[in-house]
Scaffold this motif. Sequence first.
Motif, mmCIF file in Angstrom:
data_model
loop_
_atom_site.group_PDB
_atom_site.id
_atom_site.type_symbol
_atom_site.label_atom_id
_atom_site.label_comp_id
_atom_site.label_asym_id
_atom_site.label_seq_id
_atom_site.Cartn_x
_atom_site.Cartn_y
_atom_site.Cartn_z
ATOM 1 N N ARG A 277 0.766 -1.216 -0.128
ATOM 2 C CA ARG A 277 -0.042 0.073 0.048
ATOM 3 C C ARG A 277 0.784 1.217 0.047
ATOM 4 N N GLU A 278 2.242 1.110 0.023
ATOM 5 C CA GLU A 278 2.875 2.534 -0.229
ATOM 6 C C GLU A 278 2.540 3.101 -1.459
ATOM 7 N N LEU A 279 2.526 4.420 -1.493
ATOM 8 C CA LEU A 279 1.984 5.094 -2.682
ATOM 9 C C LEU A 279 2.975 5.105 -3.650
ATOM 10 N N ARG A 280 2.655 4.938 -4.932
ATOM 11 C CA ARG A 280 3.475 4.514 -5.999
ATOM 12 C C ARG A 280 3.796 6.088 -6.663
ATOM 13 N N VAL A 281 4.596 6.580 -5.772
ATOM 14 C CA VAL A 281 4.863 8.067 -6.191
ATOM 15 C C VAL A 281 5.720 8.330 -7.323
ATOM 16 N N THR A 282 6.791 7.485 -7.302
ATOM 17 C CA THR A 282 7.670 7.300 -8.551
ATOM 18 C C THR A 282 7.313 7.103 -9.649
ATOM 19 N N LYS A 283 6.286 6.035 -9.695
ATOM 20 C CA LYS A 283 5.778 5.659 -10.941
ATOM 21 C C LYS A 283 4.570 6.303 -11.529
ATOM 22 N N SER A 284 4.352 7.572 -10.906
ATOM 23 C CA SER A 284 2.971 8.338 -11.255
ATOM 24 C C SER A 284 3.472 9.595 -11.698
ATOM 25 N N VAL A 285 4.719 9.792 -12.633
ATOM 26 C CA VAL A 285 5.150 11.260 -13.044
ATOM 27 C C VAL A 285 4.145 12.077 -13.708
ATOM 28 N N GLN A 286 3.263 11.402 -14.584
ATOM 29 C CA GLN A 286 2.305 12.162 -15.248
ATOM 30 C C GLN A 286 1.244 12.680 -14.409
ATOM 31 N N SER A 287 0.875 11.832 -13.571
ATOM 32 C CA SER A 287 -0.219 11.932 -12.685
ATOM 33 C C SER A 287 0.218 13.135 -11.624
ATOM 34 N N LEU A 288 1.534 13.432 -11.332
ATOM 35 C CA LEU A 288 1.977 14.349 -10.304
ATOM 36 C C LEU A 288 1.827 15.554 -10.976
ATOM 37 N N LEU A 289 2.256 15.481 -12.132
ATOM 38 C CA LEU A 289 2.224 16.851 -12.910
ATOM 39 C C LEU A 289 0.855 17.414 -13.643
#
Length: 300
Positions: A277-289
Amino acid sequence: MSEEKTILSIQSHVTHGYVGNKAASFPLQLHGFDVDGVNTVSLSNHSGYPIIRGHRMDLQEYETLMEGMRANNFLPSYRYIITGYINNADIVRSIRDTVKEIRTLREKEGKKLTFFCDPVMGDDGVMYCKQEVLEAYRELIQCADVATPNYYEASLLSGVNVTDMTTALQAADWFHAQGTQNVIIKSFRMKEDPQNLHFLFSTMAAGGKTPQRFTGVVPYHEGRYTGTGDLFAASLLAFSHQHPMEVAVGIAMGVLQDVILATRNEGGDGTSSLMNRELRVTKSVQSLLNPATVAEVKPM
Ligand code: ADP
Ligand code: CA
Ligand code: CA
């Protein structure tokens, strides 16, 4: 330099996983910010796991760091300060001095400082800081431009038990009475609408009498995620740099929905292990931007 994208980010560091500065730095750096991190703790993992090992900063260590930053004249360079997990009343009080010091230094140069205070104290009825930390936050909040409590932290600070929109509005008013211009109560569930999480954004212009209120919903995904608030506050800061706050709130909500969905699609549903359940921060580049989802933020 036409725009200053500089942040002093005072939060936790974990070796494994995505909370605190680990959840906030990467998204902010993607947005082009220089993120100067102060790690209030340096731990193996977040506190949900059965075992935690590591180091917690004490007041002396915080002040020593600040001394170095002051001596090198770094302090006036920060356009933003963001704070997250601290859990040390002395450090919370000392951060108040840091905010005042940086604000004064910048005012002399005709420059702004915006302080995002995420008062990390607990979640869903469980307080994970000491009572003295709560009292210290009541003072720190007075110099915050933006506060992003979860519903439980809003309840602890304001003394109003947030269970619905009426009580959320009352809690937001407490923040305004302390001098906080912008308050976002990031999510709360309402009995009559269990499939959604509701949020409240309340803003009071300096010297204003009546706050402007905005609200909206995001779909509730069964299960508990950690680091969501940290990623939300970082995203809010990033988007508010180029958009009005109410617009930034909707986009930051969208980031969280995208990242939680990405996490669930990769095996991190609500019943999976904490590690999954650790957030997939590094795999979500498009979503972050530029998240696929943007929550509608409606004036009330
Ligand atoms: P914190 O993580 O500080 O306790 P919240 O629980 O309010 O703060 O989460 C921050 C944001 O993350 C919410 O505004 C919401 O957008 C999103 N979020 C968190 N948990 C969930 C969930 N279970 N389902 C859907 N969205 C969630
Ligand atoms: Ca929560
Ligand atoms: Ca939080």
